[in-house]
Design a protein around this motif. Structure first.
Motif, PDB file in Angstrom:
ATOM      1  N   VAL A 205       0.966  -1.231   0.246  1.00  0.00           N
ATOM      2  CA  VAL A 205       0.064  -0.153   0.202  1.00  0.00           C
ATOM      3  C   VAL A 205       0.899   1.425   0.509  1.00  0.00           C
ATOM      4  O   VAL A 205       0.399   2.259  -0.593  1.00  0.00           O
ATOM      5  N   SER A 206       2.409   0.819   0.096  1.00  0.00           N
ATOM      6  CA  SER A 206       3.046   2.463   0.138  1.00  0.00           C
ATOM      7  C   SER A 206       4.488   2.256  -0.213  1.00  0.00           C
ATOM      8  O   SER A 206       5.052   1.122   0.097  1.00  0.00           O
ATOM      9  N   VAL A 207       4.375   3.047  -0.909  1.00  0.00           N
ATOM     10  CA  VAL A 207       7.086   2.967  -0.966  1.00  0.00           C
ATOM     11  C   VAL A 207       7.111   4.306  -0.865  1.00  0.00           C
ATOM     12  O   VAL A 207       6.407   5.107  -1.199  1.00  0.00           O
ATOM     13  N   ALA A 208       7.890   4.370  -0.672  1.00  0.00           N
ATOM     14  CA  ALA A 208       8.651   5.279  -0.527  1.00  0.00           C
ATOM     15  C   ALA A 208      10.829   5.264  -1.128  1.00  0.00           C
ATOM     16  O   ALA A 208      10.721   4.570  -0.778  1.00  0.00           O
ATOM     17  N   PHE A 209      10.634   5.979  -2.116  1.00  0.00           N
ATOM     18  CA  PHE A 209      12.053   6.404  -2.656  1.00  0.00           C
ATOM     19  C   PHE A 209      13.808   6.530  -1.124  1.00  0.00           C
ATOM     20  O   PHE A 209      12.812   7.798  -0.622  1.00  0.00           O
ATOM     21  N   HIS A 210      14.520   5.930  -1.085  1.00  0.00           N
ATOM     22  CA  HIS A 210      15.374   7.170  -0.088  1.00  0.00           C
ATOM     23  C   HIS A 210      16.131   7.876  -0.420  1.00  0.00           C
ATOM     24  O   HIS A 210      16.212   7.861  -2.018  1.00  0.00           O
ATOM     25  N   LYS A 218      23.343   2.819  -5.804  1.00  0.00           N
ATOM     26  CA  LYS A 218      22.763   3.086  -3.888  1.00  0.00           C
ATOM     27  C   LYS A 218      21.169   3.600  -4.203  1.00  0.00           C
ATOM     28  O   LYS A 218      21.262   3.925  -2.940  1.00  0.00           O
ATOM     29  N   ARG A 219      20.342   2.930  -5.427  1.00  0.00           N
ATOM     30  CA  ARG A 219      19.594   2.766  -4.862  1.00  0.00           C
ATOM     31  C   ARG A 219      18.548   2.301  -3.626  1.00  0.00           C
ATOM     32  O   ARG A 219      18.768   1.159  -4.074  1.00  0.00           O
ATOM     33  N   ILE A 220      17.904   2.642  -3.462  1.00  0.00           N
ATOM     34  CA  ILE A 220      17.181   1.733  -1.988  1.00  0.00           C
ATOM     35  C   ILE A 220      15.248   2.355  -2.078  1.00  0.00           C
ATOM     36  O   ILE A 220      15.240   3.391  -2.235  1.00  0.00           O
ATOM     37  N   LEU A 221      14.546   1.267  -1.668  1.00  0.00           N
ATOM     38  CA  LEU A 221      13.270   1.677  -1.538  1.00  0.00           C
ATOM     39  C   LEU A 221      12.650   0.977  -0.865  1.00  0.00           C
ATOM     40  O   LEU A 221      13.231  -0.051  -0.773  1.00  0.00           O
ATOM     41  N   ALA A 222      12.099   1.066  -0.168  1.00  0.00           N
ATOM     42  CA  ALA A 222      10.853   0.893   0.864  1.00  0.00           C
ATOM     43  C   ALA A 222       9.557   0.844   0.647  1.00  0.00           C
ATOM     44  O   ALA A 222       8.751   1.371  -0.033  1.00  0.00           O
ATOM     45  N   SER A 223       9.120  -0.294   0.920  1.00  0.00           N
ATOM     46  CA  SER A 223       7.908  -0.787   1.220  1.00  0.00           C
ATOM     47  C   SER A 223       7.244  -1.234   1.877  1.00  0.00           C
ATOM     48  O   SER A 223       7.796  -1.771   3.059  1.00  0.00           O
ATOM     49  N   GLY A 224       5.368  -1.008   1.658  1.00  0.00           N
ATOM     50  CA  GLY A 224       5.150  -1.405   3.579  1.00  0.00           C
ATOM     51  C   GLY A 224       3.754  -2.153   2.806  1.00  0.00           C
ATOM     52  O   GLY A 224       3.116  -1.659   2.216  1.00  0.00           O
ATOM     53  N   SER A 225       3.252  -3.265   3.498  1.00  0.00           N
ATOM     54  CA  SER A 225       2.312  -4.221   3.866  1.00  0.00           C
ATOM     55  C   SER A 225       1.231  -3.958   4.649  1.00  0.00           C
ATOM     56  O   SER A 225       1.468  -3.726   5.888  1.00  0.00           O
ATOM     57  N   HIS A 226       0.381  -4.863   3.961  1.00  0.00           N
ATOM     58  CA  HIS A 226      -0.863  -5.469   4.694  1.00  0.00           C
ATOM     59  C   HIS A 226      -0.051  -6.916   5.526  1.00  0.00           C
ATOM     60  O   HIS A 226      -1.328  -7.076   6.018  1.00  0.00           O
ATOM     61  N   VAL A 245       6.265  -5.971  12.210  1.00  0.00           N
ATOM     62  CA  VAL A 245       5.896  -4.950  12.910  1.00  0.00           C
ATOM     63  C   VAL A 245       4.687  -5.803  13.767  1.00  0.00           C
ATOM     64  O   VAL A 245       4.095  -6.799  12.992  1.00  0.00           O
ATOM     65  N   SER A 246       3.894  -4.823  14.310  1.00  0.00           N
ATOM     66  CA  SER A 246       2.610  -6.230  14.774  1.00  0.00           C
ATOM     67  C   SER A 246       1.371  -6.279  14.310  1.00  0.00           C
ATOM     68  O   SER A 246       0.239  -6.463  14.156  1.00  0.00           O
ATOM     69  N   GLU A 247       1.458  -4.770  13.818  1.00  0.00           N
ATOM     70  CA  GLU A 247      -0.588  -4.456  12.559  1.00  0.00           C
ATOM     71  C   GLU A 247       0.046  -4.063  11.138  1.00  0.00           C
ATOM     72  O   GLU A 247       1.779  -4.072  10.822  1.00  0.00           O
ATOM     73  N   LYS A 248      -0.901  -4.096  10.435  1.00  0.00           N
ATOM     74  CA  LYS A 248      -0.928  -3.529   8.912  1.00  0.00           C
ATOM     75  C   LYS A 248       0.093  -2.377   9.011  1.00  0.00           C
ATOM     76  O   LYS A 248      -0.462  -1.175   9.459  1.00  0.00           O
ATOM     77  N   VAL A 249       0.980  -2.583   8.477  1.00  0.00           N
ATOM     78  CA  VAL A 249       1.047  -1.034   7.509  1.00  0.00           C
ATOM     79  C   VAL A 249       0.505   0.167   6.748  1.00  0.00           C
ATOM     80  O   VAL A 249       0.183  -0.863   5.468  1.00  0.00           O
ATOM     81  N   ASN A 250       0.099   1.180   7.293  1.00  0.00           N
ATOM     82  CA  ASN A 250      -0.709   1.667   6.122  1.00  0.00           C
ATOM     83  C   ASN A 250      -0.152   2.790   5.179  1.00  0.00           C
ATOM     84  O   ASN A 250      -0.380   3.771   4.399  1.00  0.00           O
ATOM     85  N   SER A 251       1.104   3.112   5.937  1.00  0.00           N
ATOM     86  CA  SER A 251       1.649   4.355   5.305  1.00  0.00           C
ATOM     87  C   SER A 251       3.255   4.950   5.460  1.00  0.00           C
ATOM     88  O   SER A 251       3.505   4.261   6.615  1.00  0.00           O
ATOM     89  N   ILE A 252       3.992   4.640   4.879  1.00  0.00           N
ATOM     90  CA  ILE A 252       5.591   5.150   5.712  1.00  0.00           C
ATOM     91  C   ILE A 252       6.144   6.032   4.376  1.00  0.00           C
ATOM     92  O   ILE A 252       5.331   6.764   3.455  1.00  0.00           O
ATOM     93  N   ALA A 253       7.338   6.468   4.997  1.00  0.00           N
ATOM     94  CA  ALA A 253       7.836   8.102   4.838  1.00  0.00           C
ATOM     95  C   ALA A 253       9.589   7.572   5.048  1.00  0.00           C
ATOM     96  O   ALA A 253       9.316   7.493   6.743  1.00  0.00           O
TER      97      ALA A 253
END
Length: 507
Positions: A205-210, A218-226, A245-253
């Motif tokens: 549900v969410s992606v963010a570039f370093h 050096k390209r790094i990408l983070a992704s968050g999921s349910h 983590v303990s619960e669903k991830v809705n957003s990352i930054a």
């Protein structure tokens, strides 16, 4: 009435207690006198000691009776205090509910006042324009001659054109040949510019570039999921590290320096992670419902979070605590964004709110954005342009809208999607906008003209988030089919009306 009865019982208890204590004082005085007699005349018969013992027994019995009477009288008092506590708790709950409704009413009133002010301003401008036009119109009666009955020249009022009007072009415009537009063509192809990152077991549900992802290695990408995980990918090797983590991830930054990763969760918290050590730094607790959106301020000192509880909270990274709560939306907050100058926060509300608000952090006020159509539906995504003058938003009604940040007016809109627009993102230079929709279509638009530059069908699932790499060469999408898609914009030629679809199973 409860307080009056309580007062009556208290007075009765005091009177009864006074009588009992008076009797006790008398008995103690007698006991003291007898003790003195024994001390001074110890030679007296021992029989007097029996009398003293009897007196002591009487005193003990009187004390027990006093305790019993006191307990009997205190019991109703306790019951009334319990009733009073229950009444007070109910009163507090009703008061809290009324205060919440009052806040919503104030927010509605502020929005209506803003609309009224805009309407008055428009009416004033229109009236001023009409008055100006009437003043400029010359009150001259012009008689047009008819060919049948020509009149003498001196009976017609001729208005001579000014020199400026004479210099204007009076020649007829050349004929224009209008060619019917060519219908758009659809080209299906396998493109090497697309690749997928697989590893999540639920929707992403969410992606963010370093922020330092410029060099390819050096390209790094983070992704968050349910699936309750955050994955940090190295794009050159497609290897990943996993934060559980303990619960669903809705957003990352990512923070501006790339050292901290913030994420919003279903458990009502905002968590901060050290990117290098993969350790949890801080856990912000304060929201009453799920956290749907998080955003870092450009200076990296503040995090904004939007929640299902209809509030936006601002958290200080230095103090690691909540510093302010913004209230004004009438429904859940689905998206938040900071302006490049750190002074503004934009937020988008749910279906019962249907507004975008721009919060002026230094002036303690907000501006409610209203579209030309009146209803906006849910606002799923918002982002500021790199220069901070324009705000883009993706909506439930399948429309992308552009707003003037200073005035709050809708500048333009794009209606090219066939389903709800879940994600929008400006390119680093601000000239293009990427958008993703519920039907899995990714589109790239020219901002100044609204022209569709690229149309890519990612897959069967929805696109929940889009993100440009800092150099603008890679575009990442978070997909409902549990994958992250990477679009290499360098190896693609920008062509209008060309759809690129990925075959099933393409990786």
């Amino acid at each position: 009435q409860n307080f009056a009865q309580l007062n009556t019982y208290t007075q009765q208890l005091n009177a009864s207690t006074q009588k009992q204590f008076e009797l006790l004082r008398q008995q103690l005085a007698e006991l003291d006198a007898e003790t003195k007699k024994i001390t001074t005349t110890y030679q007296q018969p021992i029989t007097k000691l029996d009398a003293i013992h009897q007196r002591l027994e009487q005193l003990e019995n009187s004390t027990k009776q006093l305790n019993t009477n006191t307990q009997q009288q205190i019991q109703p008092l306790r019951e009334y205090v319990t009733q009073l506590n229950a009444y007070t708790q109910g009163f507090n709950k009703n008061t809290e509910k009324q205060l919440e409704e009052f806040k919503y009413a104030i927010a509605l009133l502020q929005t209506e006042m803003q609309n009224l002010a805009e309407s008055l301003t428009q009416t004033e401008q229109r009236l001023s324009q009409e008055v100006a036009e009437k003043v400029k119109q010359p009150q001259v009666k012009i008689t047009i001659p008819t060919p049948a009955k020509p009149q003498p020249q001196n009976t017609i009022l001729h208005i001579q054109p000014s020199e400026a009007e004479k210099t204007e072009t009076t020649q007829a415009l050349p004929p224009v040949e209008i060619t019917p537009p060519t219908p758009p063509t659809t080209q299906i192809q396998k493109s090497k510019s697309l690749s997928s990152l697989r590893g999540h077991t639920e929707r992403v549900v969410s992606v963010a570039f370093h922020p330092n992802s410029v060099a390819p290695e050096k390209r790094i990408l983070a992704s968050g999921s349910h699936d309750k995980t955050i994955k940090i990918w190295r794009l050159d090797t497609q290897e990943n590290r996993t934060l559980t983590v303990s619960e669903k991830v809705n957003s990352i930054a990512f923070s501006p320096d790339g050292k901290v990763l913030a994420c919003g969760h279903d458990d009502k918290t905002v968590k901060l992670w050290d990117v290098d050590t993969e350790r949890e730094i801080c856990n912000f607790i304060g929201h009453k419902e799920k956290v749907y959106a998080v955003a870092f301020s450009p200076n990296g000192k503040i995090i904004a979070s939007g929640s299902q509880d209809k509030t936006i909270k601002l958290w200080s990274l230095d103090e690691q605590k909540e510093i302010y709560t913004l209230t004004g939306h009438l429904d859940e907050i689905l998206c938040v964004a900071f302006s490049p100058n750190n002074r503004l926060v934009a937020s988008g509300g749910g279906e019962r709110d249907q507004t975008i608000k721009i919060w002026h952090l230094t002036q303690d006020k907000f501006l409610t954005l209203k579209g030309k159509s009146g209803t906006l539906g849910r606002i799923y995504s918002i982002c500021f342009s790199p220069d901070g003058t324009t705000l883009a938003s993706g909506h439930q009604d399948k429309i992308i809208r552009f707003w003037d940040v200073e005035t709050g007016r809708e500048i333009s809109n794009i209606t090219g999607h066939n389903d709800e627009v879940y994600a929008v993102a400006f390119s680093p230079d601000g000239k293009k906008l990427a958008s993703g929709s519920y039907d899995g279509n990714l589109k790239i638009w020219q901002v100044d003209t609204g022209e569709e530059l690229n149309h890519i069908t990612i897959g069967e699932g929805a696109i929940y988030c889009v993100a440009y790499s800092p150099d603008g060469k890679i575009l990442a999408t978070a997909n409902g089919d549990k994958t992250v898609t990477l679009v290499n914009l360098e190896s693609r030629t920008t062509q209008r009306y060309k759809d690129i679809e990925i075959e099933k199973g393409f990786d």
